[in-house]
Scaffold this active site. Structure first.
Site, PDB file in Angstrom:
ATOM      1  CG  HIS A  16      -2.083  -0.970   1.080  1.00 29.53           C
ATOM      2  ND1 HIS A  16      -1.891  -2.327   1.156  1.00 29.53           N
ATOM      3  CD2 HIS A  16      -3.407  -0.785   0.851  1.00 29.53           C
ATOM      4  CE1 HIS A  16      -3.060  -2.942   1.000  1.00 29.53           C
ATOM      5  NE2 HIS A  16      -3.996  -2.030   0.808  1.00 29.53           N
ATOM      6  CG  ASN A  17       5.540   2.746   0.531  1.00 32.82           C
ATOM      7  OD1 ASN A  17       5.660   3.531  -0.411  1.00 32.82           O
ATOM      8  ND2 ASN A  17       6.373   2.720   1.552  1.00 32.82           N
ATOM      9  N   PRO A  18       3.015   3.813  -2.032  1.00 34.76           N
ATOM     10  CG  PRO A  18       1.851   5.840  -2.220  1.00 34.76           C
ATOM     11  CD  PRO A  18       2.369   4.855  -1.214  1.00 34.76           C
ATOM     12  N   GLY A  19       5.558   4.642  -3.001  1.00 34.82           N
ATOM     13  CA  GLY A  19       6.985   4.681  -3.365  1.00 34.82           C
ATOM     14  C   GLY A  19       7.490   3.289  -3.704  1.00 34.82           C
ATOM     15  CE  LYS A  20       7.010  -0.968   0.893  1.00 37.53           C
ATOM     16  NZ  LYS A  20       7.039  -1.951   1.959  1.00 37.53           N
ATOM     17  CG  ASP A  75       8.281  -6.217   6.098  1.00 36.79           C
ATOM     18  OD1 ASP A  75       7.418  -5.322   6.069  1.00 36.79           O
ATOM     19  OD2 ASP A  75       8.954  -6.461   7.108  1.00 36.79           O
ATOM     20  CG  ASP A 161      16.016   6.371  -0.599  1.00 33.66           C
ATOM     21  OD1 ASP A 161      16.521   5.325  -0.143  1.00 33.66           O
ATOM     22  OD2 ASP A 161      15.188   6.381  -1.527  1.00 33.66           O
ATOM     23  CE  LYS A 181      16.457   3.162  -3.165  1.00 34.46           C
ATOM     24  NZ  LYS A 181      15.225   3.653  -2.556  1.00 34.46           N
TER      25      LYS A 181
HETATM   26  P1  IMP Z   1       7.212  -1.703   5.153  1.00 26.57           P
HETATM   27  O1  IMP Z   1       8.030  -2.647   4.321  1.00 26.57           O
HETATM   28  O2  IMP Z   1       5.984  -1.251   4.457  1.00 26.57           O
HETATM   29  O3  IMP Z   1       7.023  -2.187   6.538  1.00 26.57           O
HETATM   30  O4  IMP Z   1       8.038  -0.337   5.294  1.00 26.57           O
HETATM   31  C1  IMP Z   1       9.369  -0.247   4.990  1.00 26.57           C
HETATM   32  C2  IMP Z   1       9.881   1.130   5.349  1.00 26.57           C
HETATM   33  O5  IMP Z   1      11.313   1.035   5.315  1.00 26.57           O
HETATM   34  C3  IMP Z   1       9.527   2.199   4.342  1.00 26.57           C
HETATM   35  O6  IMP Z   1       8.393   2.911   4.673  1.00 26.57           O
HETATM   36  C4  IMP Z   1      10.762   3.090   4.408  1.00 26.57           C
HETATM   37  O7  IMP Z   1      10.676   3.917   5.493  1.00 26.57           O
HETATM   38  C5  IMP Z   1      11.879   2.132   4.698  1.00 26.57           C
HETATM   39  N1  IMP Z   1      12.524   1.747   3.447  1.00 26.57           N
HETATM   40  C6  IMP Z   1      12.429   0.549   2.815  1.00 26.57           C
HETATM   41  N2  IMP Z   1      13.101   0.575   1.659  1.00 26.57           N
HETATM   42  C7  IMP Z   1      13.616   1.811   1.561  1.00 26.57           C
HETATM   43  C8  IMP Z   1      14.399   2.442   0.557  1.00 26.57           C
HETATM   44  O8  IMP Z   1      14.740   1.893  -0.501  1.00 26.57           O
HETATM   45  N3  IMP Z   1      14.734   3.716   0.810  1.00 26.57           N
HETATM   46  C9  IMP Z   1      14.376   4.378   1.933  1.00 26.57           C
HETATM   47  N4  IMP Z   1      13.626   3.852   2.881  1.00 26.57           N
HETATM   48  C10 IMP Z   1      13.258   2.556   2.700  1.00 26.57           C
END
Ligand code: IMP
Length: 199
Positions: A16-20, A75, A161, A181
């Site tokens: 549910h994380n748009p960045g991921k 995760d 980051d 990256k």
């Molecule tokens: P989750 O996997 O949704 O529990 O959240 C992982 C969290 O780790 C993210 O919201 C970021 O805060 C951090 N994180 C994971 N991967 C990255 C990355 O590539 N860059 C920066 N922060 C990251």
């Protein structure tokens, strides 16, 4: 049942994380027909496990069983050596309910200052799990080591980051070109392991 994923397979991305979600889509290179858990209106499950892999498996399992589609979940998080691996699986939680990563970064900096350690080594971890509906699950993990730097640098990327410099580099992930990256990140490394296992 085959544990290989054919090109064009419909997959649900259980994030549910748009960045991921953006980074996952880029890493999948258009190979699959990806729909997100948010688009399908799936509930975001709790993360009850104590490891990245454990949580990725829980999320993939829940999305696959709820949607009837093969599900991919991740995760990930930042682990700081001097903090005993924290924030780790709680990386998102450190940003609070408003997902304020400025706050999370300040928290890392102040906790680190409290330790009075000069060890700034840290690493990102990404666990990926693919689950078949009511079937098996495959999980892998990728990691990138580096060092923390304060104050934060760069407006690219997301999360932590701007304070992470990958080993052998000079720029933070927040300053790097997104392609650069993606070539070395914990997520890219986990994907390489997943491709070797399933594609
Ligand atoms: P989750 O996997 O949704 O529990 O959240 C992982 C969290 O780790 C993210 O919201 C970021 O805060 C951090 N994180 C994971 N991967 C990255 C990355 O590539 N860059 C920066 N922060 C990251």
């Amino acid at each position: 049942m085959s544990l290989f994923l054919d090109p064009g397979t419909r997959l649900v991305a259980a994030t549910h994380n748009p960045g991921k979600a953006r980074e996952l889509a880029a890493l999948l290179e258009g190979r699959f027909d990806v729909v997100s858990a948010a688009e399908l209106g799936l509930r975001e499950p709790e993360e009850p496990e104590s490891t990245f892999v454990g949580n990725a498996i829980v999320k993939a399992r829940a999305a696959a069983d709820a949607s009837g589609l093969i599900a991919l979940a991740d995760d990930s998080g930042l682990c700081v050596a001097a903090l005993g691996g924290q924030p780790g699986i709680h990386s998102a939680r450190w940003a609070g309910p408003t997902k304020d990563f400025g706050h999370a970064i300040d928290l890392v900096e102040s906790r680190l200052a409290d330790t009075e350690s000069d060890d700034v080594s840290a690493w990102f971890v990404c666990a990926l799990a693919v689950a078949w509906p009511n079937g098996p699950v495959v999980a892998v993990e990728g990691r990138i080591d580096g060092a923390l730097t304060f104050p934060r640098r760069g407006g690219r990327g997301f999360g932590y980051d701007p304070i992470f410099i990958p080993e052998g580099g000079a720029l933070t992930f927040g300053e790097m070109d997104p392609g650069a990256k993606d070539a070395i990140s914990h997520r890219a490394r986990a994907f390489a392991a997943l491709k070797a296992a399933l594609f």
